[in-house]
Design an enzyme around this catalytic site. Sequence first.
Site, PDB file in Angstrom:
ATOM      1  N   LEU A   1       0.844  -1.199   0.000  1.00 24.75           N
ATOM      2  CA  LEU A   1       0.000   0.000   0.000  1.00 24.75           C
ATOM      3  C   LEU A   1       0.877   1.246   0.000  1.00 24.75           C
ATOM      4  O   LEU A   1       2.097   1.145   0.163  1.00 24.75           O
ATOM      5  CB  LEU A   1      -0.912  -0.049   1.237  1.00 24.75           C
ATOM      6  N   PRO A   2       0.313   2.440  -0.179  1.00 22.43           N
ATOM      7  CA  PRO A   2       1.152   3.642  -0.275  1.00 22.43           C
ATOM      8  C   PRO A   2       2.008   3.893   0.964  1.00 22.43           C
ATOM      9  O   PRO A   2       3.209   4.127   0.857  1.00 22.43           O
ATOM     10  CB  PRO A   2       0.144   4.758  -0.494  1.00 22.43           C
ATOM     11  N   LYS A  37      15.146   1.154   3.503  1.00 19.84           N
ATOM     12  CA  LYS A  37      14.470   1.468   2.232  1.00 19.84           C
ATOM     13  C   LYS A  37      14.374   2.984   2.018  1.00 19.84           C
ATOM     14  O   LYS A  37      14.731   3.499   0.954  1.00 19.84           O
ATOM     15  CB  LYS A  37      13.078   0.833   2.224  1.00 19.84           C
TER      16      LYS A  37
HETATM   17  P1  NDP Z   1       0.220   2.559  -6.441  1.00 20.07           P
HETATM   18  O1  NDP Z   1      -0.243   3.935  -6.146  1.00 20.07           O
HETATM   19  O2  NDP Z   1       0.360   2.104  -7.847  1.00 20.07           O
HETATM   20  O3  NDP Z   1      -0.744   1.508  -5.685  1.00 20.07           O
HETATM   21  C1  NDP Z   1      -1.175   1.738  -4.390  1.00 20.07           C
HETATM   22  C2  NDP Z   1      -2.113   0.634  -3.955  1.00 20.07           C
HETATM   23  O4  NDP Z   1      -2.623   0.958  -2.662  1.00 20.07           O
HETATM   24  C3  NDP Z   1      -3.329   0.464  -4.858  1.00 20.07           C
HETATM   25  O5  NDP Z   1      -3.708  -0.879  -4.864  1.00 20.07           O
HETATM   26  C4  NDP Z   1      -4.369   1.332  -4.140  1.00 20.07           C
HETATM   27  O6  NDP Z   1      -5.693   0.953  -4.417  1.00 20.07           O
HETATM   28  C5  NDP Z   1      -4.050   1.006  -2.713  1.00 20.07           C
HETATM   29  N1  NDP Z   1      -4.557   2.013  -1.800  1.00 20.07           N
HETATM   30  C6  NDP Z   1      -4.311   3.348  -1.813  1.00 20.07           C
HETATM   31  N2  NDP Z   1      -4.952   3.952  -0.786  1.00 20.07           N
HETATM   32  C7  NDP Z   1      -5.616   2.975  -0.130  1.00 20.07           C
HETATM   33  C8  NDP Z   1      -6.460   2.963   1.011  1.00 20.07           C
HETATM   34  N3  NDP Z   1      -6.747   4.085   1.694  1.00 20.07           N
HETATM   35  N4  NDP Z   1      -6.994   1.784   1.400  1.00 20.07           N
HETATM   36  C9  NDP Z   1      -6.714   0.651   0.736  1.00 20.07           C
HETATM   37  N5  NDP Z   1      -5.937   0.585  -0.360  1.00 20.07           N
HETATM   38  C10 NDP Z   1      -5.394   1.745  -0.777  1.00 20.07           C
HETATM   39  O7  NDP Z   1       1.589   2.399  -5.639  1.00 20.07           O
HETATM   40  P2  NDP Z   1       2.845   1.479  -5.967  1.00 20.07           P
HETATM   41  O8  NDP Z   1       2.409   0.094  -6.223  1.00 20.07           O
HETATM   42  O9  NDP Z   1       3.727   2.187  -6.931  1.00 20.07           O
HETATM   43  O10 NDP Z   1       3.590   1.573  -4.549  1.00 20.07           O
HETATM   44  C11 NDP Z   1       3.178   0.793  -3.420  1.00 20.07           C
HETATM   45  C12 NDP Z   1       4.299   0.913  -2.384  1.00 20.07           C
HETATM   46  O11 NDP Z   1       5.508   0.411  -2.949  1.00 20.07           O
HETATM   47  C13 NDP Z   1       4.592   2.360  -1.939  1.00 20.07           C
HETATM   48  O12 NDP Z   1       4.895   2.368  -0.580  1.00 20.07           O
HETATM   49  C14 NDP Z   1       5.805   2.742  -2.778  1.00 20.07           C
HETATM   50  O13 NDP Z   1       6.572   3.731  -2.136  1.00 20.07           O
HETATM   51  C15 NDP Z   1       6.531   1.403  -2.882  1.00 20.07           C
HETATM   52  N6  NDP Z   1       7.392   1.219  -4.051  1.00 20.07           N
HETATM   53  C16 NDP Z   1       7.006   1.582  -5.308  1.00 20.07           C
HETATM   54  C17 NDP Z   1       7.878   1.404  -6.385  1.00 20.07           C
HETATM   55  C18 NDP Z   1       7.505   1.811  -7.782  1.00 20.07           C
HETATM   56  O14 NDP Z   1       8.416   1.873  -8.642  1.00 20.07           O
HETATM   57  N7  NDP Z   1       6.244   2.089  -8.093  1.00 20.07           N
HETATM   58  C19 NDP Z   1       9.199   0.800  -6.210  1.00 20.07           C
HETATM   59  C20 NDP Z   1       9.469   0.366  -4.872  1.00 20.07           C
HETATM   60  C21 NDP Z   1       8.600   0.582  -3.829  1.00 20.07           C
HETATM   61  P3  NDP Z   1      -6.519   1.589  -5.659  1.00 20.07           P
HETATM   62  O15 NDP Z   1      -6.261   0.678  -6.813  1.00 20.07           O
HETATM   63  O16 NDP Z   1      -7.914   1.600  -5.190  1.00 20.07           O
HETATM   64  O17 NDP Z   1      -5.978   2.996  -5.883  1.00 20.07           O
END
Ligand code: NDP
Length: 290
Positions: free
Chosen positions: A63-64, A166
């Site tokens: 998650l974020p 991280k």
């Molecule tokens: P995304 O924004 O693509 O996805 C976030 C996910 O969290 C989605 O499934 C979203 O659901 C869900 N979400 C957001 N808010 C809520 C909430 N209030 N309740 C429940 N679910 C929620 O993020 P990423 O996949 O890019 O990143 C996820 C994590 O990984 C972060 O912490 C990021 O820092 C880390 N990360 C990301 C990288 C990247 O290159 N993208 C690399 C390494 C780490 P919905 O589909 O409904 O929006």
Amino acid sequence: MKIAFIGLGAMGFPMARHLSKQHELVVWNRTREKAERHAREHGTTLANDLAECADAEVIITMLPTSVEVDEIVDKLLPSLRPGTLWIDATSGDPNASKQTAARLGEKGVAFVDAPVTGATVGAENATLTIMIGGDAADFERAREILQLCGKTIIHVGPVGSGHAIKVLTNTIMGATVWITSECLLLAKQYGIDLKTALAVTNAGSGRSNASETLLPMRLLDHKWPLVFKLAHHDKDIRIAASIAHQQHAATPMLALTQHLFTSSLNQLGDGADYIEVAKIVAKMNDTEWE
Ligand code: NDP
């Protein structure tokens, strides 16, 4: 093994796909359509309700921030079973993780923080590096599962240490992207072709992932994809700043990096990719890259 995967965003969607090749995967996502698509495309089981995740042997959150993770923990806590392992792959806050681990521990649920690095391409190709905080036995349990998503899996230390390292490495990356952008802009304004400036940088001691991969795609190929939200990168750097604050440490570069990224996020908005900070570097100099 029954694994519940919560959060099918840019990283979670492909990670859950890899896990589903060897495990029974139950998927849940806030926006239901993504979970429906995952179930349809990868034969995973759609959780109609978040509560259906509670009886899995392993629960993975991607998650974020730790805030959203804790919201999910709050909802599932009453129905969790002792012996469950909770793997939080979110890039979260180590202080929050320690509290979450303690709350889960009271129910007999083990917790590891297991953030990842390697970007969306690493998630797609199962080549992520995964850094884990937790006790040795829990690390072993997590490693067995996460090796389907990553190539390098490192036990960093107790709960919280995965999240701590991280955000610190992402801060190094942020500062590198920023200074590389500044120097490339200076080279360009000096009249040096950007391709030449990058070739020299990459043949010398200024070389980094920013100069070899991240910036050439944007500055030479003019492609600015959204792969990692600037909002997430800014969150990581702010957590790193909070670690410095907690340690009463003198870290002026870190503080400056945090101000630059937060200011960039305020200007570019939530939808921006992290490398778009290079646009702010240009804007600060009243120019553009193209
Ligand atoms: P995304 O924004 O693509 O996805 C976030 C996910 O969290 C989605 O499934 C979203 O659901 C869900 N979400 C957001 N808010 C809520 C909430 N209030 N309740 C429940 N679910 C929620 O993020 P990423 O996949 O890019 O990143 C996820 C994590 O990984 C972060 O912490 C990021 O820092 C880390 N990360 C990301 C990288 C990247 O290159 N993208 C690399 C390494 C780490 P919905 O589909 O409904 O929006």
